[in-house]
Write an enzyme that holds these catalytic residues in place. Structure first.
Site, PDB file in Angstrom:
ATOM      1  N   HIS A  14       0.837  -1.206   0.000  1.00 28.54           N
ATOM      2  CA  HIS A  14       0.000   0.000   0.000  1.00 28.54           C
ATOM      3  C   HIS A  14       0.871   1.254   0.000  1.00 28.54           C
ATOM      4  O   HIS A  14       1.586   1.528   0.957  1.00 28.54           O
ATOM      5  CB  HIS A  14      -0.894  -0.022   1.238  1.00 28.54           C
ATOM      6  CG  HIS A  14      -1.888   1.082   1.301  1.00 28.54           C
ATOM      7  ND1 HIS A  14      -1.945   1.970   2.353  1.00 28.54           N
ATOM      8  CD2 HIS A  14      -2.884   1.440   0.445  1.00 28.54           C
ATOM      9  CE1 HIS A  14      -2.937   2.833   2.163  1.00 28.54           C
ATOM     10  NE2 HIS A  14      -3.524   2.530   1.007  1.00 28.54           N
ATOM     11  N   GLU A  43       0.858  -0.636  -4.921  1.00 28.65           N
ATOM     12  CA  GLU A  43      -0.295   0.256  -5.065  1.00 28.65           C
ATOM     13  C   GLU A  43       0.205   1.675  -4.868  1.00 28.65           C
ATOM     14  O   GLU A  43       1.068   1.937  -4.013  1.00 28.65           O
ATOM     15  CB  GLU A  43      -1.364  -0.080  -4.030  1.00 28.65           C
ATOM     16  CG  GLU A  43      -2.665   0.704  -4.166  1.00 28.65           C
ATOM     17  CD  GLU A  43      -2.721   1.974  -3.340  1.00 28.65           C
ATOM     18  OE1 GLU A  43      -3.697   2.734  -3.477  1.00 28.65           O
ATOM     19  OE2 GLU A  43      -1.780   2.235  -2.542  1.00 28.65           O
ATOM     20  N   ASP A  45      -0.986   6.180  -5.615  1.00 23.31           N
ATOM     21  CA  ASP A  45      -2.042   7.148  -5.873  1.00 23.31           C
ATOM     22  C   ASP A  45      -1.532   8.204  -6.835  1.00 23.31           C
ATOM     23  O   ASP A  45      -0.383   8.657  -6.708  1.00 23.31           O
ATOM     24  CB  ASP A  45      -2.462   7.826  -4.569  1.00 23.31           C
ATOM     25  CG  ASP A  45      -2.830   6.818  -3.495  1.00 23.31           C
ATOM     26  OD1 ASP A  45      -3.948   6.297  -3.546  1.00 23.31           O
ATOM     27  OD2 ASP A  45      -1.976   6.546  -2.625  1.00 23.31           O
ATOM     28  N   HIS A  58      -0.742  11.004  -2.425  1.00 23.73           N
ATOM     29  CA  HIS A  58      -2.034  10.529  -1.946  1.00 23.73           C
ATOM     30  C   HIS A  58      -3.028  11.645  -1.646  1.00 23.73           C
ATOM     31  O   HIS A  58      -4.132  11.669  -2.174  1.00 23.73           O
ATOM     32  CB  HIS A  58      -1.890   9.662  -0.695  1.00 23.73           C
ATOM     33  CG  HIS A  58      -3.203   9.228  -0.136  1.00 23.73           C
ATOM     34  ND1 HIS A  58      -3.885   9.945   0.837  1.00 23.73           N
ATOM     35  CD2 HIS A  58      -3.999   8.167  -0.442  1.00 23.73           C
ATOM     36  CE1 HIS A  58      -5.026   9.347   1.094  1.00 23.73           C
ATOM     37  NE2 HIS A  58      -5.127   8.263   0.348  1.00 23.73           N
TER      38      HIS A  58
END
Length: 242
Positions: A14, A43, A45, A58
């Site tokens: 993450h 992962e 953003d 993020h």
């Protein structure tokens, strides 16, 4: 449907394999490098900068990560690259920098962060970068207005819905996104099980990954009701799940 078994083959780090922002901060090249070294999928953003560059970050605001006021959409990619994340030597990288670093060595799951009125071109520009990328990558979003653009730009790129909730109105909104060609779902682990996730797995044979798994309990819940986890704060390879 294209084979996307790679999406669930390995745990997904993450925002990269950071250390909860102690010394290695989320969504930085250092965190992504650590994930590659351990063979974990990544992962991340992505927002659009003021000059139209997909940038890995993020939050919508800059204070927590960059220590300054304002919003991502107000800054150019160069200005964002000048930010020191958490006071470290790491900067806010562009998506192109991330792709160049990873070079296809591990899969990428890219969450698109929309900002109404300031995200025109985000889906198209991310997809253009991924069409030229030789590695395995997928895109996803919470934002339904972005998901509605996926089909026009993604072509062979796997696309997903990021979601949470268990109330009827939440689940019905998720069901409506099935009309837009998504090929996987990323769901909040604490809201499992539910009828939406059960339907896409059992009736549509669609893979489901979870977010964000921070301990063994959530990992066990993931594999009871989904196919792979997006994790942080521990090393899945060193954790025996019971």
């Amino acid at each position: 449907m294209a084979d996307i078994s790679w999406l669930t083959a390995r745990p997904i780090a993450h925002r990269g394999y950071h250390d909860l922002n102690k010394t290695v901060w989320e969504n930085t090249l250092s965190a992504f490098r650590r994930a590659v070294d351990r063979g974990y999928a990544i992962e991340c953003d992505v927002h659009l900068s003021s000059d139209g560059v997909p940038v890995v970050f993020h939050d919508h605001g800059l204070q927590r990560l960059g220590g300054t006021e304002g919003y991502v959409w107000q800054r150019t990619a160069a200005e964002l690259a000048a930010l020191r994340i958490g006071g470290t030597a790491d900067h806010a990288p562009s998506l192109k920098e991330l792709l160049d670093l990873v070079g296809g060595r591990v899969p990428l799951v890219i969450e698109l962060k929309g900002t109404p009125g300031h995200d025109a071109g985000l889906v198209e520009r991310v997809c253009n970068l991924l069409h030229a990328y030789r590695g395995r990558a997928a895109i996803m979003s919470f934002d339904h207005w972005l998901i509605r653009e996926f089909r026009a730009h993604a072509r062979e790129i796997p696309t997903g819905l990021t979601a949470y909730g268990s109330a009827d109105h939440e689940l019905e909104a998720h069901f409506s996104m099935l009309a837009h060609g998504i090929s996987f779902v990323s769901y909040g682990v604490m809201d499992l099980p539910n009828r939406f996730v059960g339907f896409v797995r059992e009736k549509l044979s669609m893979p489901v990954i979870t977010w964000t798994v921070c301990d063994e309990r959530a990992a066990v819940k993931t594999f009871a009701h989904a196919d792979q986890m997006t994790f942080e704060g521990f090393d899945p390879d060193a954790t025996a799940l019971s």
